[in-house]
Design a protein around this motif. Sequence first.
Motif, mmCIF file in Angstrom:
data_model
loop_
_atom_site.group_PDB
_atom_site.id
_atom_site.type_symbol
_atom_site.label_atom_id
_atom_site.label_comp_id
_atom_site.label_asym_id
_atom_site.label_seq_id
_atom_site.Cartn_x
_atom_site.Cartn_y
_atom_site.Cartn_z
ATOM 1 N N SER A 113 0.830 -1.203 0.000
ATOM 2 C CA SER A 113 0.000 0.000 0.000
ATOM 3 C C SER A 113 0.865 1.254 0.000
ATOM 4 C CB SER A 113 -0.922 0.018 1.221
ATOM 5 O OG SER A 113 -1.755 -1.110 1.212
ATOM 6 N N GLY A 142 -3.317 -3.193 6.418
ATOM 7 C CA GLY A 142 -4.672 -3.742 6.512
ATOM 8 C C GLY A 142 -4.708 -5.128 7.126
ATOM 9 N N GLN A 192 -7.173 0.974 -0.128
ATOM 10 C CA GLN A 192 -7.502 -0.299 0.501
ATOM 11 C C GLN A 192 -8.694 -0.121 1.436
ATOM 12 O OE1 GLN A 192 -4.210 -2.025 2.546
ATOM 13 N NE2 GLN A 192 -5.273 -3.915 2.974
ATOM 14 N N ASP A 203 -6.040 -1.108 -4.622
ATOM 15 C CA ASP A 203 -5.466 -1.771 -3.453
ATOM 16 C C ASP A 203 -6.493 -2.749 -2.883
ATOM 17 O OD1 ASP A 203 -3.922 -2.502 -1.348
ATOM 18 O OD2 ASP A 203 -3.582 -0.476 -0.588
ATOM 19 N N GLU A 204 -6.283 -3.999 -3.127
ATOM 20 C CA GLU A 204 -7.176 -5.065 -2.651
ATOM 21 C C GLU A 204 -8.654 -4.771 -2.921
ATOM 22 O OE1 GLU A 204 -6.309 -7.000 0.989
ATOM 23 O OE2 GLU A 204 -4.317 -6.127 1.110
HETATM 24 MG MG LIG Z 1 -2.184 -2.749 2.161
#
Ligand SMILES: [Mg+2]
Lengths: 506, 340
Positions: free
Chosen positions: A50, A404, A92, A171-172
Amino acid sequence: MSEATPDGAILSASRVSKSFGEIPVLFSIDFDVRPGEVHAIIGENGAGKSTLIKILSGFEQPTSGSIIYDGDRAVLPPNGEAEARGIVLIHQELNLAEHLSVTDSIFLGRELHRYGLLDLKTMRERARAILDRLDVRVDPDARISSLSVADKQMVEIAKAINRDARVLIMDEPTAVLSVAETKTLFEQIRRLTEQGVAIVFISHKLDEIMALANRVTVLRDGQLIATMNTSALTPDSIAQMMVGRELSNLYPPKKEPDVDAPVVLSVRGLSAPGISNVSFDLRGGEILGFAGLIGSGRTAVAEAVVGLVVPEEGEISLNGQPVAFSDVRESLAAGLAYMTKDRKGRGLLLNMGLEPNLTLATLPKHRRGGFLTASSEHQALERAVRRFDIRARDPSVGVGQLSGGNQQKLLLAKCMESDPDIVIMDEPTRGIDVGTKQQIYHIIAALAAEGKSVIVISSEMQEVIGLSHRVLVMREGRMAGLLEGAEINEAEIMRYAAGVKQGEVS
Amino acid sequence: MSLASAGTDRLRGMRIDLKTAGPLVALILLCVLGYSLNPLFLAEGNVSNLLTRSAFIGIIAVGATFVITAGGIDLSVGSMAAFIAGMMIIVMNWAVESMGVSVGTVLLGIGCSLILGIGAGFINGFLTTKGKIEAFIVTLGTMGIYRSLITYFANGGTLSLDSDARQIYRPIYYDSLLGIPIPVWVFIVVALIGWVLMNRTAFGRYCMAIGSSEHVARYSAIKVDRVRTITYILQGLCVSLATIIYVPRLGSASSATGVLWELEAIAAVIIGGTVLKGGYGRIGGTVIGALILTAIGNILNLTEIISNYLNGAVQGVIIIAAVYLQRGSFRAGRKKTPAQ
Ligand SMILES: [Mg+2]
Ligand SMILES: Nc1ncnc2c1ncn2[C@@H]1O[C@H](COP(=O)(O)OP(=O)(O)OP(=O)(O)O)[C@@H](O)[C@H]1O
């Protein structure tokens, strides 16, 4: 197009390093992405993924090294200039203003005008069109706060698509999406790459990476391990590069449940907002999976059971005793713990440190004579950090600054602090890297082996299949079926979840 | 990784010190300024006068720190103080008439004050939690109600305490113990209890959790409504204590009693570094905030540079400046870290 040189790259990072205060998190990383390709970044929780993309999009400044955009060295300020220049980042953690409508959010900062006033009609129509293209069934006038996490994520994606991005960094994005939603997202990503958009994509789901990415960059502890073409890789080899060791047996062997074990939790005819007539039994030492599409009511069942929502109808009994919890304190005291899937909004206090978050639900345990004892809280954190491998380079920072995955591990630790007999885990491995996933699966299996009972709600089919003794499939707020033994497989679960097959429901 | 607990401890200690330092430095600067304008500022009599005066706002502000930390606000404290003062006087006068004057009269008044304070706090808390009305609206309403009730009971004028009863009651405001005036003692004790409650008990932690995120608190087995209600009850109790030491000072109450105290209390809390939108509370800061506010008024009284009528204006400037500086330093701190 096979060698990893910045030639033809639209956006690249050259020898980028980053430290937060004294703590280094990235070491001299080279990274680039070309128009029309999907470049995936993978790595363990806290590896710096990230952080790297925040640098690529200007939200963070590199401590050293440079960013080259369109052939020029660029300094991207965090004020959205990068976005104006075509670099769009989907964070994220969801980043929407809760009180705006869906249309407002999609057009935030780029509102359409007509005669100097907002052109609400056109904006609504365009929002509608983008949402349709993404197959999202939300009202453009709905408030963001009323949407599910998955829908919020889809709105974020709609917003990004509406920005005419040249580089789209995600991001994810799939962490909160179901299989079907992921599929439509991938279709859109492919459509964008055909138009020459460069995509940077972070995910912990290796099958997604294999399906989508042209190239993969692996980070470990802030170091660049390799950038490779996906065709040269297998999920196993990626996993190995990520964690630096071989990963065997993601799922622990299933221990046969004891059929004579007493029923510890019994739910009969439960109805609450979003669900109706749900019945199931949970035995000691059993892992019961809850499968179903997102929005099928699995979370609503859990929240009604633990007393977060008042059930409209139905009976719940714990160890044979009828119970009706009216808040979490009561259910927790009865040995029933619920771990929310919304770690940011419901799970953790982002502005506070690790310790107060860990002990928040169980503070009375750390009291002596009415006063909190700091040492006892310290010890709890040390234990949790060891057991769940929580990596915070500086434990005094606010939890919001953890990566995260480490937030997720802390949430899991917090849930286990009360030492519950029955745990309901809602998406327990959301945003967690494969190595840690394995650890968490082993923890869950160990709990069951100790005689504790676990309900695992998960949108990751493999997870439900790999862990559960029995699987309850939900569909549109009702039970669609209950699977056991050899019936527990992907095809069967999908059939019930999609409504192709309807099981006998007691 | 290793979590050296001692290290964490030291870090945390230092951080709190740095954050508390801002208001403290401001207070010291203010004292230096006051002394240079008029050396009488630091004379013993003036200091003890200043501390006594700050006790009213300070005690109320300690209560307000809890309310604000838990994400609420109480605008009714000034009117509540006037109302409680009026009721105390009415009850004590009635007691003098029917039973003659004795220490019991004063004790009766004090008891009446405590009951009213706790009751009024409970009403605010109940309406915001169970009634689900925003705290701002509820306390705006009760603020109007109490103000109007005191005006009504005083018939638009002033309620005065029976002079014999006042004679017995006087020491509570005017006497000293070990050289420290009684109101200051009360302030010290309230602040100490408040600090312990905020920093060393589950209750304080719950207040901060609720103020940061009500959702997270609810999912973390915290009885949000109960904790919130208790913060308003504490606030009411603090108002009651402040009123108990205030009444013997003038021996009277009118519709002008306690006007704008709510703003001074909130200002003291904010100057002290508690976050207005909740989630982070500092009792020590609140105490300093109350001292700063009182010191400003006191300095203006002692000097002729600025008219005393501008007291409010100067306070306003200081409040805005204090909050601006706090935010500025927060930002700078954040910027600096990644830049290294
Ligand atoms: Mg991350
Ligand atoms: N603002 C910040 N201040 C201090 N440390 C930070 C900050 N942001 C990130 N970090 C630290 O930098 C490291 C890398 O974090 P990052 O969020 O980039 O990880 P990640 O690879 O995205 O992990 P995940 O898969 O869990 O999302 C972590 O140790 C994190 O705690």
